[in-house]
Enzyme design. Structure first.
Site, mmCIF file in Angstrom:
data_model
loop_
_atom_site.group_PDB
_atom_site.id
_atom_site.type_symbol
_atom_site.label_atom_id
_atom_site.label_comp_id
_atom_site.label_asym_id
_atom_site.label_seq_id
_atom_site.Cartn_x
_atom_site.Cartn_y
_atom_site.Cartn_z
ATOM 1 C CG ASP A 1 141.929 4.525 -5.057
ATOM 2 O OD1 ASP A 1 142.791 4.934 -5.493
ATOM 3 O OD2 ASP A 1 141.519 4.980 -3.866
ATOM 4 C CD GLN B 1 135.750 -2.312 1.634
ATOM 5 O OE1 GLN B 1 136.200 -1.719 2.751
ATOM 6 N NE2 GLN B 1 136.374 -2.741 0.779
ATOM 7 N N GLY C 1 146.348 -7.845 2.557
ATOM 8 C CA GLY C 1 147.765 -7.266 2.660
ATOM 9 C C GLY C 1 148.673 -7.533 3.732
ATOM 10 C CG ASP D 1 145.594 4.097 -0.456
ATOM 11 O OD1 ASP D 1 144.863 4.720 0.207
ATOM 12 O OD2 ASP D 1 145.655 4.140 -1.827
ATOM 13 C CB SER D 2 144.467 1.258 5.111
ATOM 14 O OG SER D 2 144.691 2.223 6.078
ATOM 15 C CB THR D 3 139.412 2.215 4.997
ATOM 16 O OG1 THR D 3 139.509 0.773 5.735
ATOM 17 C CG2 THR D 3 138.946 1.412 3.475
ATOM 18 C CD GLU D 4 138.061 7.335 8.963
ATOM 19 O OE1 GLU D 4 137.707 7.434 10.185
ATOM 20 O OE2 GLU D 4 137.546 7.940 8.235
ATOM 21 C CG HIS E 1 145.589 8.971 -4.808
ATOM 22 N ND1 HIS E 1 144.314 9.130 -5.481
ATOM 23 C CD2 HIS E 1 145.286 7.760 -4.031
ATOM 24 C CE1 HIS E 1 143.429 8.305 -5.256
ATOM 25 N NE2 HIS E 1 143.999 7.445 -4.167
#
Length: 275
Positions: A86, A31, A138, A155-158, A62
């Site tokens: 992160d 990405q 994952g 805890d992913s991106t879109e 978080h």
């Protein structure tokens, strides 16, 4: 000359922030990754043009992706965070002393590397002895670790790029199998203003797998619309049955005992999405 970053949240709408410096701007194997220093929200991690986290408001996301599930489970010894390179979710997980091992599986090692360098307030717990960091897919980790975890957080991106598979029914089934017999999982499920169909589909898929499913919300100003949802699937434990008196005080800024149940109270238009 002024420099501004704009996240286009739809083709007709976006949010913008004035930038002091660009710290990282790189195309990784997975990405486009940027870290910029903004005047309003401090350092900001951006993946594929989408804001992932900022120093100023990161605590909301978080705390809310972690504590509701960890408080609901009576003994969360083994915890998995999928994504979250992160390190913010891991930091919050470690606030629960009963957690013996917290595993982070992040597909893009560059997110971990640059977060440690430029976002130490968020990533500072990744070196703790209770933490294992794995740079891998994952989706595959879930399917290779049956009956292993008490709590799993996605805890992913879109759902674009490397995160597409993390919103599939097959992934949720894999999570169910990777959880122990009383396990709980939670995933961020975007916002109801721009991604209503996603919330409806995820809720439908999770309900076909988990007997107890709940959606809750938080206010995160740098995320699209500011209103963000999370979906929790549980095999046994119901977050709405948690006794408020048993929720211990932690070093948090957003999540607290009073908020635990309140977060599950949804506006009518969101309730209609998940009927």
């Amino acid at each position: 000359m002024e420099l501004w970053f704009t996240e286009k949240q739809t083709s007709n709408f976006g949010i913008t922030a004035k930038i002091k410096h660009t710290l990282v701007d790189e195309q990784t194997d997975f990405q486009h990754l940027s870290i910029v220093d903004t005047l309003e929200f401090g350092r900001m991690l951006v993946l594929d043009g989408m804001v992932m986290t900022t120093v100023k408001d990161e605590f909301v996301y978080h705390e809310m992706v972690t504590h509701p599930a960890l408080v609901t489970h009576p003994n969360p010894k083994h915890v998995l965070v999928v994504g979250g390179g992160d390190g913010g979710a891991i930091r919050e997980v470690l606030k629960h002393p009963e957690v013996e091992k917290a595993v982070l599986v992040e597909i893009d090692g560059k997110v971990i590397e640059y977060s440690k360098t430029y976002l130490p307030e968020i990533a500072g717990s990744l070196e703790e002895p209770r933490v294992e960091v794995i740079v891998n897919d994952g989706f595959m980790h879930i399917h290779e670790n049956k009956n292993t975890y008490d709590v799993i957080m996605v805890d992913s991106t879109e759902p674009v790029g490397p995160a597409v598979d993390l919103f599939s029914k097959g992934f949720y089934q894999g999570i169910y199998d990777a959880l122990k017999e009383d396990g709980i999982f939670v995933a961020q499920t975007d916002n109801p203003w721009f991604k209503a169909d996603l919330i409806t589909q995820v809720n439908k898929d999770v309900k076909e797998i988990f007997p107890i499913v709940n959606v809750y919300q938080a206010n995160i100003p740098t995320y699209p619309s500011g209103m963000w949802t999370f979906t929790m699937g549980s095999k046994v434990h119901d977050p709405l049955q948690v006794d408020k008196k048993t929720i211990k005080e932690m070093d948090t800024k957003y999540y607290c005992a009073d908020l635990h149940h309140a977060a599950f109270a949804l506006p009518k238009f969101v309730q209609d999405l998940i009927k």
